[in-house]
Each structure stands twice: as structure tokens, then as C-alpha cells.
Design an enzyme around this catalytic site. Structure first.
Site, PDB file in Angstrom:
ATOM      1  N   SER A 114       0.803  -1.226   0.000  1.00 38.79           N
ATOM      2  CA  SER A 114       0.000   0.000   0.000  1.00 38.79           C
ATOM      3  C   SER A 114       0.834   1.273   0.000  1.00 38.79           C
ATOM      4  CB  SER A 114      -0.952   0.013   1.197  1.00 38.79           C
ATOM      5  OG  SER A 114      -0.238   0.168   2.410  1.00 38.79           O
TER       6      SER A 114
ATOM      7  N   LYS B 114       0.634   4.486   6.937  1.00 38.76           N
ATOM      8  CA  LYS B 114       0.163   5.290   5.807  1.00 38.76           C
ATOM      9  C   LYS B 114       0.822   6.671   5.916  1.00 38.76           C
ATOM     10  CE  LYS B 114      -2.920   2.069   4.767  1.00 38.76           C
ATOM     11  NZ  LYS B 114      -2.763   1.175   3.602  1.00 38.76           N
TER      12      LYS B 114
ATOM     13  N   SER C 265      -4.635   0.735  -1.848  1.00 40.87           N
ATOM     14  CA  SER C 265      -4.474   1.030  -0.428  1.00 40.87           C
ATOM     15  C   SER C 265      -5.848   1.222   0.212  1.00 40.87           C
ATOM     16  CB  SER C 265      -3.640   2.304  -0.233  1.00 40.87           C
ATOM     17  OG  SER C 265      -3.650   2.721   1.123  1.00 40.87           O
TER      18      SER C 265
END
Length: 265
Positions: A69, A124, A230
């Protein structure tokens, strides 16, 4: 399994053994008597476990990247270090902040406890800060009504799918980083599919072009650099401050590619 909790329990158990031996048992044993095995191992391991626990809890913690991701910034198999004090000193296990140090900034790569299952750690990039209006429409990102600048780069080779994916340089705050954005298609549409219910869901408006969200106070909007591969805040909502683990800053190993070792943005 919560490794921090395991370390904490080991520190307590070995610490008790060390204290018992140092202040009481050792004085009662004959000078030439051998230490019982549980004392020998427990007392000797205590300082090592204590140092590891303190370093991991307050300085830096290692993680391994399990998914793609964050490609092209982070690859599957990257071993990274996460700064544990960049966003404040937190008590281990319960993750409660006790000392304010700093706060996440746009462009930071952050590790956090997954809101839908806090036993899992996710990684992230910070896109939206508290109070921001985030729009991801037609695969273009805007923050507070201003489109985030991007410039095209050479295509990225996805070795798993043996295809080339358009790559761009994106600037968030003071950080320029690379992202992957696939052309719109049935496999990679602009609209967000399979959105889960989440706190402050009413702050987001979904349509055929994407999503627009108002980030609530004390929360952050996170996105992966591999935008079409993602699951992030577009799907499961905002990350509360109490879920923050730390800021990722260094790749310290990758078995498949030693050239990846080093700092990253």
C-alpha cells in the site's frame, strides 16, 4: 499478540526476581551455593529486557512492511524504524500520551493502531490534519480547496503484476514524495468502493468522483502512496490521536534488496 505487553510482563517478572535475589535471597544463601536456575536466568535477563523495553517503548521500534500500500516509498519486506517520541512520549501498552513533543505533519509517514482493530499496526502517509477539508476527486487530491501539486515521473514497474503504473512526485507540506495513480478503469475506479461504517462518517460525502471529508478535531486523514491499492481513511475513516504509534523514518534492512537501506521521505 501484543509484543509490548509481553515485554512489560517479562520486565515485571524478571525485575521481581532480581529484587528478591539482590535484597533477600542472596544474603540467605551460603557463599559457595549456586543460584537456583530461576534466579540465575531471571536476574541475568532483567537488565537486558529492561533496556529493550525502554528503547522500544520510548525511542524507536522496528516494524516490517507486509503489504504494497505504500509502494513506491516502502516495499513489501522492508524493515523500518519508527520514532516513538516524535509525536509525544506515551506510556507503553496503554499508549497514553504523557508528554507533548510534537504533532503529525502533512507528508509524514506514520504508524498507528488500525481503528477497526487496534491490535493491528498500520502505516500510511498523513494527508489531512484536524480541521482540514480533504477532497480526493477523480484521483486528484485537494486540501482546503487547493489542489496538491504533482508532476509526472517515469512509470513504475509493478513486478508482481508485470505492468507499468504511472508514477508522480507529490508535494505535501514540505515533503515531496512519490505516488502511484492508475488510469481510471473498472479495476481502478475513481469512486470509493466498500466503505465501512466509522466514527464521524457524517463528515464525509461520497459520490461517483470520489470523497470529500472534514477531518474532526484530534483526528488525522491517512492515505497510502499506492493510491489505487491502499485501504485507508477513504474506506475506514479517521485515525484518532490516541491510536498514534510513531513516525517512520528509516529502512534498516530488506532481505531482497540491500540497496533499499536508508532514510526515506
Amino acid at each position: 499478540m501484543n509484543f509490548a505487553l509481553i515485554l512489560f510482563v517479562l520486565v515485571i517478572v524478571t525485575g521481581i526476581i532480581w529484587c528478591l535475589d539482590h535484597f533477600w535471597l542472596k544474603k540467605r544463601r551460603p557463599a559457595d551455593a549456586r543460584d537456583p536456575w530461576w534466579v540465575e536466568y531471571g536476574a541475568s535477563f532483567f537488565p537486558v529486557i529492561l533496556v529493550v523495553f525502554c528503547l522500544r517503548s520510548f525511542v524507536a521500534e522496528p516494524f516490517k512492511i507486509p503489504s504494497g500500500s505504500m509502494i513506491p516509498t516502502l516495499h513489501v519486506g522492508d524493515f523500518i524504524l519508527v520514532n516513538k517520541y516524535a509525536y509525544g512520549v506515551r506510556l507503553p501498552v496503554i499508549n497514553k500520551k504523557i508528554i507533548e513533543v510534537g504533532s503529525p505533519q502533512r507528508g509524514d509517514v506514520m504508524v498507528f493502531r488500525y481503528p477497526e482493530n487496534p491490535s493491528l499496526d498500520y502505516i500510511k502517509r498523513v494527508v489531512g490534519l484536524p480541521g482540514d477539508r480533504i477532497a480526493y476527486l477523480n484521483k486528484r487530491l485537494s486540501i482546503n480547496g487547493v489542489e496538491v501539486p504533482v508532476r509526472p515521473l517515469d512509470d513504475f514497474l509493478d513486478k508482481d503484476r508485470l505492468t507499468y503504473v504511472p508514477r508522480y512526485a507529490e508535494t505535501l507540506g514540505n515533503v515531496e514524495h512519490q505516488i502511484l495513480v492508475e488510469p481510471e478503469s473498472p479495476e481502478a475506479p475513481a469512486f470509493i468502493r466498500q466503505v465501512a461504517p466509522f466514527p464521524f462518517r457524517e463528515n464525509c460525502l461520497y459520490n461517483a468522483e470520489g470523497v470529500v471529508c472534514e477531518v474532526p478535531a484530534g483526528h488525522y486523514f491517512m492515505m497510502g502512496d499506492n493510491r489505487d491499492n491502499s485501504r485507508d481513511s477513504r474506506f475506514w475513516g479517521f485515525v484518532p490521536d490516541e491510536n498514534i504509534v510513531g513516525r517512520a523514518f528509516f529502512i534498516w534492512f530488506n532481505f531482497n534488496d540491500l540497496q533499499r537501506i536508508g532514510a526515506f521521505h
